[in-house]
Every structure is written in structure tokens, then in C-alpha cells.
Design an enzyme around this catalytic site. Structure first.
Site, PDB file in Angstrom:
ATOM      1  N   ASP A   8       0.797  -1.118  -0.079  1.00  0.00           N
ATOM      2  CA  ASP A   8      -0.093  -0.054  -0.036  1.00  0.00           C
ATOM      3  C   ASP A   8       0.798   1.169   0.048  1.00  0.00           C
ATOM      4  OD1 ASP A   8       0.846   0.083   2.492  1.00  0.00           O
ATOM      5  OD2 ASP A   8      -1.015   0.421   3.498  1.00  0.00           O
ATOM      6  N   HIS A   9       0.193   2.555   0.276  1.00  0.00           N
ATOM      7  CA  HIS A   9       0.980   3.548   0.310  1.00  0.00           C
ATOM      8  C   HIS A   9       2.131   3.713   1.245  1.00  0.00           C
ATOM      9  CE1 HIS A   9      -2.263   4.037   2.680  1.00  0.00           C
ATOM     10  NE2 HIS A   9      -1.685   4.882   3.591  1.00  0.00           N
ATOM     11  N   CYS A  64       2.915  -3.259   4.168  1.00  0.00           N
ATOM     12  CA  CYS A  64       2.202  -2.019   4.457  1.00  0.00           C
ATOM     13  C   CYS A  64       2.771  -1.415   5.703  1.00  0.00           C
ATOM     14  CB  CYS A  64       0.958  -2.496   4.801  1.00  0.00           C
ATOM     15  SG  CYS A  64       0.377  -3.782   6.136  1.00  0.00           S
ATOM     16  N   GLY A  65       2.107  -0.753   6.469  1.00  0.00           N
ATOM     17  CA  GLY A  65       2.726  -0.054   7.549  1.00  0.00           C
ATOM     18  C   GLY A  65       3.198  -0.887   8.511  1.00  0.00           C
ATOM     19  N   THR A  66       2.335  -1.709   9.038  1.00  0.00           N
ATOM     20  CA  THR A  66       2.614  -2.935  10.115  1.00  0.00           C
ATOM     21  C   THR A  66       3.251  -3.978   9.572  1.00  0.00           C
ATOM     22  OG1 THR A  66       0.353  -3.126  10.316  1.00  0.00           O
ATOM     23  CG2 THR A  66       1.215  -1.654  11.787  1.00  0.00           C
ATOM     24  N   GLY A  67       2.669  -4.352   8.300  1.00  0.00           N
ATOM     25  CA  GLY A  67       2.867  -5.709   7.703  1.00  0.00           C
ATOM     26  C   GLY A  67       1.510  -6.567   8.156  1.00  0.00           C
ATOM     27  N   ILE A  68       0.627  -5.950   9.003  1.00  0.00           N
ATOM     28  CA  ILE A  68      -0.426  -6.953   9.492  1.00  0.00           C
ATOM     29  C   ILE A  68      -1.618  -6.921   8.831  1.00  0.00           C
ATOM     30  CG2 ILE A  68      -2.047  -7.075  11.413  1.00  0.00           C
ATOM     31  CD1 ILE A  68      -0.057  -5.691  13.354  1.00  0.00           C
ATOM     32  N   GLY A  69      -2.205  -5.849   8.242  1.00  0.00           N
ATOM     33  CA  GLY A  69      -3.418  -5.453   7.422  1.00  0.00           C
ATOM     34  C   GLY A  69      -3.295  -6.531   6.127  1.00  0.00           C
ATOM     35  N   HIS A  97       9.552 -24.310   8.477  1.00  0.00           N
ATOM     36  CA  HIS A  97       8.413 -25.003   9.243  1.00  0.00           C
ATOM     37  C   HIS A  97       6.912 -24.785   8.652  1.00  0.00           C
ATOM     38  CE1 HIS A  97      10.817 -25.546  13.270  1.00  0.00           C
ATOM     39  NE2 HIS A  97      11.431 -25.960  12.289  1.00  0.00           N
ATOM     40  N   ARG A 131       7.576 -33.886   9.294  1.00  0.00           N
ATOM     41  CA  ARG A 131       6.503 -33.568  10.114  1.00  0.00           C
ATOM     42  C   ARG A 131       5.926 -32.458   9.939  1.00  0.00           C
ATOM     43  NH1 ARG A 131      11.005 -31.990  12.818  1.00  0.00           N
ATOM     44  NH2 ARG A 131      10.855 -30.331  14.091  1.00  0.00           N
ATOM     45  N   HIS A 132       6.510 -31.357   9.357  1.00  0.00           N
ATOM     46  CA  HIS A 132       5.944 -30.076   9.147  1.00  0.00           C
ATOM     47  C   HIS A 132       4.939 -30.126   7.730  1.00  0.00           C
ATOM     48  CE1 HIS A 132       8.541 -28.444  12.004  1.00  0.00           C
ATOM     49  NE2 HIS A 132       9.822 -28.829  11.483  1.00  0.00           N
TER      50      HIS A 132
HETATM   51  C1  RB5 Z   1      -2.026   2.614   6.532  1.00  0.00           C
HETATM   52  O1  RB5 Z   1      -2.202   3.879   7.116  1.00  0.00           O
HETATM   53  C2  RB5 Z   1      -1.687   1.459   7.503  1.00  0.00           C
HETATM   54  O2  RB5 Z   1      -3.151   1.403   8.282  1.00  0.00           O
HETATM   55  C3  RB5 Z   1      -1.561   0.369   6.641  1.00  0.00           C
HETATM   56  O3  RB5 Z   1      -0.420   0.571   5.984  1.00  0.00           O
HETATM   57  C4  RB5 Z   1      -1.249  -0.800   7.612  1.00  0.00           C
HETATM   58  O4  RB5 Z   1      -0.389  -0.779   8.415  1.00  0.00           O
HETATM   59  C5  RB5 Z   1      -2.452  -1.717   8.002  1.00  0.00           C
HETATM   60  O5  RB5 Z   1      -2.355  -2.769   8.524  1.00  0.00           O
END
Ligand code: RB5
Length: 141
Positions: A8-9, A64-69, A97, A131-132
Site C-alpha cells: 500500500d502507500h 504495508c505500514g505494520t505488515g499486519i493488514g 516449518h 513432520r511439518h
Molecule cells: C495505512 O495507514 C496503514 O493502516 C496500513 O499500511 C497498515 O499498517 C495496516 O495494517
């Protein structure tokens, strides 16, 4: 090796820097975004996951910013195993693994040198199998 990459941005600059760093070492399938203009991370997580699902590429990188979303979005797709990594040990172990096929990175969390360590470990490590394999198969059951 052909690798899909998408962000993303918030991850745009890191995406560009990764491509620049590795250059011709890999063939890049860049699925966007194309600037730092605000976009929605699920659009790019889904796009990359589709490229993996359809066997266009064996591996992908999402940022992305955190990699989470963006990893949550990618992991909605069957056969996609996106691993959010913040260090090289995680990147190595998720290949050994989990047979992870997508590396997720947080541009606002992890410094660029460590990001490169993650990419090196992810690309340079083969699945251990054994096993994995049984456990990985259960992910899609
Ligand atoms: C964008 O501002 C931010 O929310 C996105 O990059 C990401 O971190 C979401 O998980």
C-alpha cells in the site's frame, strides 16, 4: 525466479527499494501500488494472493505500514501462507516449518537493513518437509 511484490502507500518506498536492491537477481511482478497516494491495503494483499493462488508466481512479498493488514488480506486465500516477519530468524523458520509462500513486512516497524535480512532468509531457505508437511497440509483442510 519470478517474485510478485505489492504494497500500500505506507510500503511503497520499501517496495521500490527492495526491487532496486535486488535488481535483476529476481524477475519482479510488481502489482502496485505505484505512488505514496493513499490506497487500501486489502486491495493489494488480495491482488498478490491471487497471483500466488493462480500459480503465476511461487513466492511473493507484501508490505504495508505494520505488515499486519496486508497479511490478513493475503491469508484469506486458500494455499496462501503469508508470514509477517520482523527479523531473519522468523523469515528462516517460516520457510523451514510453515512453507510460507508470502513474506509480509512492516515498513513502519522494521528498518530497511533488517528487511533485507528477512528477504535474504526467506528466499534462501527451503521447506524442511517431514513432520511439518502434515501440519502445513492441515492449514487448508
Ligand atoms: C495505512 O495507514 C496503514 O493502516 C496500513 O499500511 C497498515 O499498517 C495496516 O495494517
Amino acid at each position: 525466479m519470478k517474485i510478485a511484490i505489492a504494497s500500500d502507500h505506507a510500503g511503497y518506498d520499501v517496495k521500490e527499494q527492495i526491487k532496486k536492491h535486488y535488481g535483476d537477481q529476481y524477475e519482479w511482478l510488481d502489482l502496485g501500488t505505484d505512488s505514496e497516494a493513499s490506497v487500501d491495503y486489502p486491495d493489494f494483499g488480495h491482488k498478490l494472493a491471487q497471483a500466488v493462488e493462480q500459480n503465476e508466481v511461487a513466492k511473493g512479498i507484501i508490505i504495508c505500514g505494520t505488515g499486519i493488514g496486508i497479511s490478513i488480506a493475503a491469508n484469506r486465500h486458500k494455499g496462501v501462507r503469508a508470514a509477517l516477519c520482523t527479523n531473519a530468524t522468523m523469515a528462516k523458520l517460516t520457510r523451514l516449518h510453515n512453507d510460507a509462500n508470502v513474506l509480509a513486512l512492516g515498513a513502519r516497524i522494521t528498518g530497511f537493513e533488517v528487511i533485507l535480512d528477512c528477504v535474504d532468509a526467506f528466499m534462501g531457505t527451503e521447506f524442511e518437509g517431514g513432520r511439518h508437511e502434515r501440519r502445513v497440509n492441515k492449514l487448508d483442510d
